[in-house]
Design a protein around this motif. Structure first.
Motif, mmCIF file in Angstrom:
data_model
loop_
_atom_site.group_PDB
_atom_site.id
_atom_site.type_symbol
_atom_site.label_atom_id
_atom_site.label_comp_id
_atom_site.label_asym_id
_atom_site.label_seq_id
_atom_site.Cartn_x
_atom_site.Cartn_y
_atom_site.Cartn_z
ATOM 1 N N SER A 271 0.845 -1.202 0.000
ATOM 2 C CA SER A 271 0.000 0.000 0.000
ATOM 3 C C SER A 271 0.877 1.248 0.000
ATOM 4 C CB SER A 271 -0.842 0.054 1.268
ATOM 5 O OG SER A 271 -1.420 -1.176 1.500
ATOM 6 N N CYS A 283 -3.156 5.187 2.259
ATOM 7 C CA CYS A 283 -3.141 3.740 2.030
ATOM 8 C C CYS A 283 -4.543 3.163 1.936
ATOM 9 C CB CYS A 283 -2.400 3.070 3.180
ATOM 10 S SG CYS A 283 -3.234 3.350 4.749
ATOM 11 N N ARG A 295 -4.831 0.477 4.928
ATOM 12 C CA ARG A 295 -3.993 -0.714 4.876
ATOM 13 C C ARG A 295 -2.787 -0.648 5.806
ATOM 14 N NH1 ARG A 295 -5.500 -5.626 3.261
ATOM 15 N NH2 ARG A 295 -5.792 -5.814 1.037
#
Ligand code: FES
Length: 306
Positions: A271, A283, A295
């Motif tokens: 990410s 992310c 993430r």
């Protein structure tokens, strides 16, 4: 899909997301009801928050000295930070990365190795110069310089919590994505099965320094990728770990072929990370159910029992 935060129940929990009512695994602020996964026996983030007078974990940047730097090529660099012993100890966890702040930019770097000696901690990080951020880091990180660091963060590998220490482990790695494996190598080297290395971007000297003590199968994933993926598909994942340490391109090739193994293979969290704390949203990821998560915080996707 339901998500469990990687920091849940750790010393980094509860975090700012509890304060803003966005904790991924605690539904009390959103619905007023506890919606924990069946069988959860860890620390309740809400209880922790409530009982500590709504105190949240604050990430405080630290400043560490660069005490050593080695240029393996004009692009591949490894440097060592002198830290506290406790910090270095935390960096041993699988999937650990640090966020390095230089002027206005942040770079997530996986920990390559860490150790403690004479009451001090030493943490090694590597980077490969690809663009403005890594160029800036290359200029800033010289021996004797001080770097601002946040972390350690532990969400650098998807599914790392599934890793079974003491079980056979197959490794496929390409280029600098191998760093999280090197961080674990000494703990797992007695259980290594095949270790396929595509040494792209690494130098012979780097491979000797960091991987010289294990048997490697040289691979070129552009040619050998399909047969290696076939081997993974035929591996019994109930008793074997598979670490697939490559760029997103090869991870996607693998997941296309064996999507049903997505929850069993351990692979890098690619990410786009910026803050690493669930704040900036760089992310963010939206799944097929329309649920958006960050993430840097969540990597476990667990379906709840009906
Ligand atoms: S990196 Fe900022 S929210 Fe995940």
């Amino acid at each position: 899909m339901s998500y469990v935060c990687k920091d849940r129940g750790t010393e980094s929990c509860p975090c700012i997301l509890m304060e803003t009512g966005q904790c991924y695994t605690c539904s009390i602020f959103k619905t007023g009801k506890c919606d924990c996964l069946p069988g959860w026996q860890g620390v309740c983030p809400f209880a922790e928050y409530y009982q500590t007078d709504e105190k949240i974990f604050e990430v405080k940047p630290k400043t560490f000295e660069v005490i050593e730097r080695k240029d393996y090529s004009d692009k591949l660099k490894v440097f060592t930070l002198e830290t506290s012993a406790g910090f270095a100890l935390k960096c041993k966890e699988m999937g650990t990365f640090l966020m390095i702040h230089i002027q206005s930019v942040s770079l997530p770097l996986s920990v390559v190795q860490s150790h403690i000696a004479g009451g001090k901690g030493y943490v090694q990080l590597a980077f490969y110069i690809t663009g403005p951020k890594t160029k800036r880091l290359n200029e800033a990180c010289v021996e004797g310089s001080m770097l601002e660091v946040e972390g350690p963060f532990t969400n650098g590998l998807i599914n790392s919590e599934l890793f079974m220490y003491g079980k056979p482990t197959m490794v496929v790695a390409k280029g600098i994505a191998i760093m999280p494996f090197i961080n674990q190598k000494d703990r797992i080297k007695d259980y290594l099965m095949h270790v396929y290395l595509d040494a792209d971007k690494l130098t012979d000297e780097f491979v000797r320094d960091y991987l010289g003590d294990i048997a490697l199968f040289t691979a070129d994933l552009r040619c050998d990728g399909a047969s290696i993926i076939k081997e993974i598909v035929n591996t019994d994942m109930t008793g074997t770990n598979v670490l697939f340490m490559t760029s997103p391109y090869y991870v996607n090739q693998l997941l296309k072929v064996c999507g049903n193994l997505t929850s069993k293979i351990i692979y890098p969290n690619h990410s786009n990370m910026c803050c690493g704390r669930g704040v900036c949203g760089a992310c963010s990821f939206t799944d097929e159910d329309g649920i958006t998560v960050k993430r840097c915080k969540c990597n476990s996707e667990i379906k709840k029992e009906a």
